[in-house]
Design a protein around this motif. Structure first.
Motif, PDB file in Angstrom:
ATOM      1  N   ALA A 193      38.745  32.772  32.175  1.00 22.70           N
ATOM      2  CA  ALA A 193      38.609  32.743  33.435  1.00 22.70           C
ATOM      3  C   ALA A 193      39.865  33.152  33.809  1.00 22.70           C
ATOM      4  O   ALA A 193      39.503  34.221  35.065  1.00 22.70           O
ATOM      5  CB  ALA A 193      38.171  31.547  33.653  1.00 22.70           C
ATOM      6  N   SER A 194      40.539  32.856  33.591  1.00 20.76           N
ATOM      7  CA  SER A 194      41.764  33.564  34.867  1.00 20.76           C
ATOM      8  C   SER A 194      41.577  35.202  34.283  1.00 20.76           C
ATOM      9  O   SER A 194      42.549  36.007  35.800  1.00 20.76           O
ATOM     10  CB  SER A 194      43.120  32.762  33.938  1.00 20.76           C
ATOM     11  OG  SER A 194      44.124  33.185  33.699  1.00 20.76           O
ATOM     12  N   VAL A 195      41.759  35.494  33.021  1.00 19.99           N
ATOM     13  CA  VAL A 195      41.702  36.855  32.573  1.00 19.99           C
ATOM     14  C   VAL A 195      40.439  37.460  33.692  1.00 19.99           C
ATOM     15  O   VAL A 195      40.699  38.721  34.429  1.00 19.99           O
ATOM     16  CB  VAL A 195      41.581  36.770  31.158  1.00 19.99           C
ATOM     17  CG1 VAL A 195      41.332  38.651  31.271  1.00 19.99           C
ATOM     18  CG2 VAL A 195      42.668  36.592  29.918  1.00 19.99           C
ATOM     19  N   ILE A 196      39.013  37.071  34.049  1.00 20.93           N
ATOM     20  CA  ILE A 196      38.576  38.111  34.839  1.00 20.93           C
ATOM     21  C   ILE A 196      38.453  37.184  35.924  1.00 20.93           C
ATOM     22  O   ILE A 196      38.938  38.691  36.486  1.00 20.93           O
ATOM     23  CB  ILE A 196      37.332  37.065  33.930  1.00 20.93           C
ATOM     24  CG1 ILE A 196      36.417  37.381  32.823  1.00 20.93           C
ATOM     25  CG2 ILE A 196      35.853  37.819  35.157  1.00 20.93           C
ATOM     26  CD1 ILE A 196      35.577  36.896  32.176  1.00 20.93           C
ATOM     27  N   HIS A 197      38.955  36.831  36.483  1.00 19.79           N
ATOM     28  CA  HIS A 197      39.616  36.514  37.849  1.00 19.79           C
ATOM     29  C   HIS A 197      41.014  37.300  38.189  1.00 19.79           C
ATOM     30  O   HIS A 197      40.537  38.017  39.771  1.00 19.79           O
ATOM     31  CB  HIS A 197      39.517  34.580  37.764  1.00 19.79           C
ATOM     32  CG  HIS A 197      40.037  34.626  39.408  1.00 19.79           C
ATOM     33  ND1 HIS A 197      40.825  33.491  39.865  1.00 19.79           N
ATOM     34  CD2 HIS A 197      40.201  35.446  40.689  1.00 19.79           C
ATOM     35  CE1 HIS A 197      40.366  32.839  41.319  1.00 19.79           C
ATOM     36  NE2 HIS A 197      39.392  34.577  41.438  1.00 19.79           N
ATOM     37  N   SER A 198      41.522  37.467  37.561  1.00 20.01           N
ATOM     38  CA  SER A 198      42.618  38.268  37.417  1.00 20.01           C
ATOM     39  C   SER A 198      42.583  39.527  37.273  1.00 20.01           C
ATOM     40  O   SER A 198      42.702  40.368  38.758  1.00 20.01           O
ATOM     41  CB  SER A 198      43.886  38.740  36.856  1.00 20.01           C
ATOM     42  OG  SER A 198      44.980  39.372  36.748  1.00 20.01           O
ATOM     43  N   LEU A 199      41.840  39.807  36.732  1.00 25.85           N
ATOM     44  CA  LEU A 199      40.739  41.800  37.016  1.00 25.85           C
ATOM     45  C   LEU A 199      39.910  41.827  38.067  1.00 25.85           C
ATOM     46  O   LEU A 199      40.426  43.286  38.673  1.00 25.85           O
ATOM     47  CB  LEU A 199      39.935  42.184  35.829  1.00 25.85           C
ATOM     48  CG  LEU A 199      40.570  41.938  34.392  1.00 25.85           C
ATOM     49  CD1 LEU A 199      39.609  41.712  32.893  1.00 25.85           C
ATOM     50  CD2 LEU A 199      41.238  43.375  34.213  1.00 25.85           C
ATOM     51  N   THR A 200      39.709  40.950  38.651  1.00 26.31           N
ATOM     52  CA  THR A 200      39.199  41.236  39.585  1.00 26.31           C
ATOM     53  C   THR A 200      39.552  41.185  40.912  1.00 26.31           C
ATOM     54  O   THR A 200      39.380  41.408  42.268  1.00 26.31           O
ATOM     55  CB  THR A 200      38.196  39.838  40.529  1.00 26.31           C
ATOM     56  OG1 THR A 200      38.701  38.675  40.805  1.00 26.31           O
ATOM     57  CG2 THR A 200      36.888  39.935  39.555  1.00 26.31           C
TER      58      THR A 200
ATOM     59  N   SER B 249      30.418  31.120  40.074  1.00 34.06           N
ATOM     60  CA  SER B 249      30.077  32.119  40.850  1.00 34.06           C
ATOM     61  C   SER B 249      31.346  33.138  40.589  1.00 34.06           C
ATOM     62  O   SER B 249      31.530  34.137  41.774  1.00 34.06           O
ATOM     63  CB  SER B 249      30.606  30.893  42.024  1.00 34.06           C
ATOM     64  OG  SER B 249      32.456  30.311  41.772  1.00 34.06           O
ATOM     65  N   MET B 250      32.241  32.183  39.920  1.00 36.39           N
ATOM     66  CA  MET B 250      33.423  33.209  39.346  1.00 36.39           C
ATOM     67  C   MET B 250      33.122  34.885  38.377  1.00 36.39           C
ATOM     68  O   MET B 250      33.172  36.011  38.682  1.00 36.39           O
ATOM     69  CB  MET B 250      35.091  32.761  39.088  1.00 36.39           C
ATOM     70  CG  MET B 250      35.946  33.688  38.411  1.00 36.39           C
ATOM     71  SD  MET B 250      35.578  34.545  36.542  1.00 36.39           S
ATOM     72  CE  MET B 250      35.490  33.666  35.635  1.00 36.39           C
TER      73      MET B 250
END
Length: 635
Positions: A492-499, A526-527
């Motif tokens: 979740a942290s990785v995907i959120h950071s990529l956005t 939501s993320m």
């Protein structure tokens, strides 16, 4: 077939409704009763051998036409040769209840409409011809019928043989060299060092005329010095985190530092036992009294070291039930090393380098990584998960996938627990998601449900952040992230950071999230929706797996409706994402084989966080396909 019938029928050689429902493994009386009525053709209230054989013959894989007719008869409860809209809606609701899924009435109506849209039916009911068109749009139906057929026969479905579905040996060798070379090299050097030290010490005392017992004791003592010096290095977290993002990381088995520390602990116990037994034999042979042993410095410290080591090992074996005792027992490392320095005259030469590194690491952690922070939010989520948000200061840099150790005094004064950071480093906060799995996490979840006075402040102590395998994901051009339940947090942290960044790697990212409960997906919906919009399906491909969904006859119509809805509306009816929610456990052999064929010239890295049993299975399949496997194992 005869064996399967005997197991179901029992001694009376007849299958009643109770036996039939148990064989089907369904909870719904309606579904079980409907299938029982189709099998019990003479309406005797029992299924005999000939009726069982006739029932199975309709499901045989080679008889597709009979299968279609049989499935239609199962759904046609009214027996009028048509499936009305109300009939389909009722069947879908029954299947949802059986599968423990919750959908709104609006969604249920939309699913029913999608069935008619996919079949091309003009009327408000489906005949056999329209039903056949509907089935043709969903190839997974045949697989579900195959599973049901095999289940009734009590036969495991045959999977593709491994040797026929594995990568060429060159790819597998390349993956093993990229991933396991450092580990194998260091294990070889470690074993060679222990053997060499043991033989050298034994030979020295043999040349000096010592007894065989003393030779063995001194050989084990030399190995003890080596292992005692090494056991501190895997717990130098700041040092390991610092080198993870450098070229040195390729030369060190950083992903396995916890396992290495554990194995070194076992080695200490093993060599301590040999050392103590050999000395005991020598004392017995020389008639040395216990009083003489206990009054000597070497004897007293040796007994103390053994007792400390045994207590620490016992506390570690009961770690899951008595975590606080485990933590307190490991504080005995200080008297252990002090006693060890007094026990052997040359021990300090071995311990000086590692103790120096450990001390510097501890000092750095105390002044740079250890801090108190305010808890800004404590929110209870679905499936007994608690989100903890902290106030982020200026000096708290971290990478996606990093983890911290947390101590919350209001819950426990001593307990530290590791959790992956679930927020992106580009945000103005940091957070963790904690699943209830023990006394401490239960107390945290209960605290989140209590009303919080306006002026009351909860303080937490943070140790970290520290790098984990996932924080190296950006070095991969093609990466596969697999999460089991709450193991989603590093990804979740990785995907959120990529956005929120313009990072080019990974170029293609596959994400598989396995959950038992429908409600678990609410944590990061939501993320994920935002990521699908910003990253696009060419770069991010998400697949959710709801493992509680059974791939059997009870939800064939439901799976067809889900597929029809996705084709019509472009989103999943369970999550609302563009990503598909698949039923049951994934077929990793098929998934990894397709990935290998899709990216033949690229090294694919698989990152996993979740239950150990699942990780073991994924590791084996990844190895067969020549993929590099990384697992989160901090504890």
């Amino acid at each position: 077939m005869r064996q399967a019938y005997r197991q179901l029928a029992g001694d009376d050689e007849l299958i009643d409704f109770k036996d039939w429902k148990a064989a089907l493994s369904v909870n719904s009386d309606f579904l079980a009763r409907r299938l029982f009525e189709l099998a019990d053709t003479d309406r005797s209230g029992y299924i005999d051998r000939s009726e069982f054989s006739a029932f199975l013959s309709q499901l045989a894989p080679e008889r597709s036409t009979q299968r279609l007719n049989f499935l239609f008869q199962c759904l046609d409860v009214e027996g009028d040769g048509r499936l009305s809209q109300q009939e389909l809606r009722s069947l879908l609701q029954t299947s949802l209840t059986e599968q423990k899924l919750t959908l709104t009435d609006t969604m249920l109506s939309a699913l029913t409409d999608s069935l008619f849209h996919a079949s091309g039916a003009r009327r408000q009911s489906l005949d056999l011809e329209a039903f056949e068109r509907l089935i043709s749009t969903e190839p997974g139906v045949e697989r579900q019928l195959d599973r049901f057929y095999a289940h009734l026969l009590n036969r495991r479905q045959r999977r593709l043989q491994r040797h026929k579905n594995r990568a060429p040996w060159r790819l597998r060798l390349k993956a093993q060299l990229l991933q396991g070379f450092a580990s194998r090299l260091w294990w070889f050097l470690y074993l060679f060092g222990n053997v060499a030290l043991f033989i050298n010490a034994q030979q020295q005392y043999a040349d000096a005329g010592a007894s065989f017992a003393i030779q063995i004791a001194r050989g084990a003592g030399a190995c003890l010095n080596l292992n005692a010096a090494l056991i501190l290095l895997p717990v130098c977290r700041s040092l390991l985190s610092g080198v993870r993002h450098t070229f040195i990381a390729r030369l060190l088995p950083l992903d396995h530092h916890t396992d290495i520390h554990r194995h070194l602990g076992f080695a200490l116990i093993f060599f301590t036992a040999i050392h103590a037994i050999a000395h005991g034999i020598n004392y017995w042979q020389t008639d040395t009294s216990i009083q003489t042993l206990m009054t000597s410095l070497a004897g007293a410290t040796g007994v103390g070291l053994t007792l400390i080591l045994l207590f620490m090992a016992y506390a570690a074996s009961k770690r899951q039930k008595k975590h606080e005792r485990f933590v307190l027992s490991h504080l005995l490392y200080a008297p252990f090393f002090v006693a060890l320095l007094y026990h052997g005259p040359d021990t300090w030469l071995w311990l000086a380098p590692s103790l120096s590194l450990f001390t510097l690491d501890a000092i750095f952690r105390t002044f740079r990584r250890y801090r108190s922070v305010d808890i800004t939010a404590l929110e209870p989520l679905s499936d007994n998960v608690t989100e903890v948000r902290f106030k982020r200061g200026r000096w708290f840099p971290f990478n996606p996938g990093d983890y911290i150790k947390v101590r919350i005094p209001v819950l426990s004064r001593w307990q530290w627990h590791p959790f992956t950071l679930s927020a992106a480093p580009e945000t103005d906060r940091f957070s963790i998601h904690v699943r209830t799995a023990g006394n401490w996490t239960t107390a945290l979840h209960n605290l989140s449900r209590k009303p919080r006075p306006k002026r009351q402040k909860w303080t937490a102590y943070i140790d970290g952040p520290y790098a984990a395998p996932t924080s190296s994901l950006y070095k991969s051009s093609v990466a596969v992230m697999i999460a089991g339940g709450i193991g989603v947090t590093p990804f979740a942290s990785v995907i959120h950071s990529l956005t929120k960044t313009e990072k080019s790697n990974p170029e293609t990212l596959y994400f598989h999230w396995l959950n038992r409960s429908q409600a678990s997906y609410d944590w990061f919906l939501s993320m994920l929706s935002q990521a699908e919009s910003r990253l696009g399906q060419d770069r991010l491909q998400v697949t959710n797996h709801l493992t509680s969904l059974a791939l059997n006859l009870s939800n064939v119509l439901l799976q067809i409706a889900f597929s029809a809805y996705r084709q019509q509306h472009g989103q999943d009816p369970i999550t609302g994402l563009r990503a598909t929610t698949e039923a049951g456990r994934p077929d990793w052999a098929r998934i990894f084989s397709e990935l290998r064929l899709k990216h033949p010239d690229t090294t694919i890295h698989v990152y996993f966080c979740g239950p150990k049993g699942l990780g073991k299975s994924i590791r084996q399949h990844a190895k067969l396909q020549g993929l590099c496997f990384h697992e989160e194992t901090f504890d």
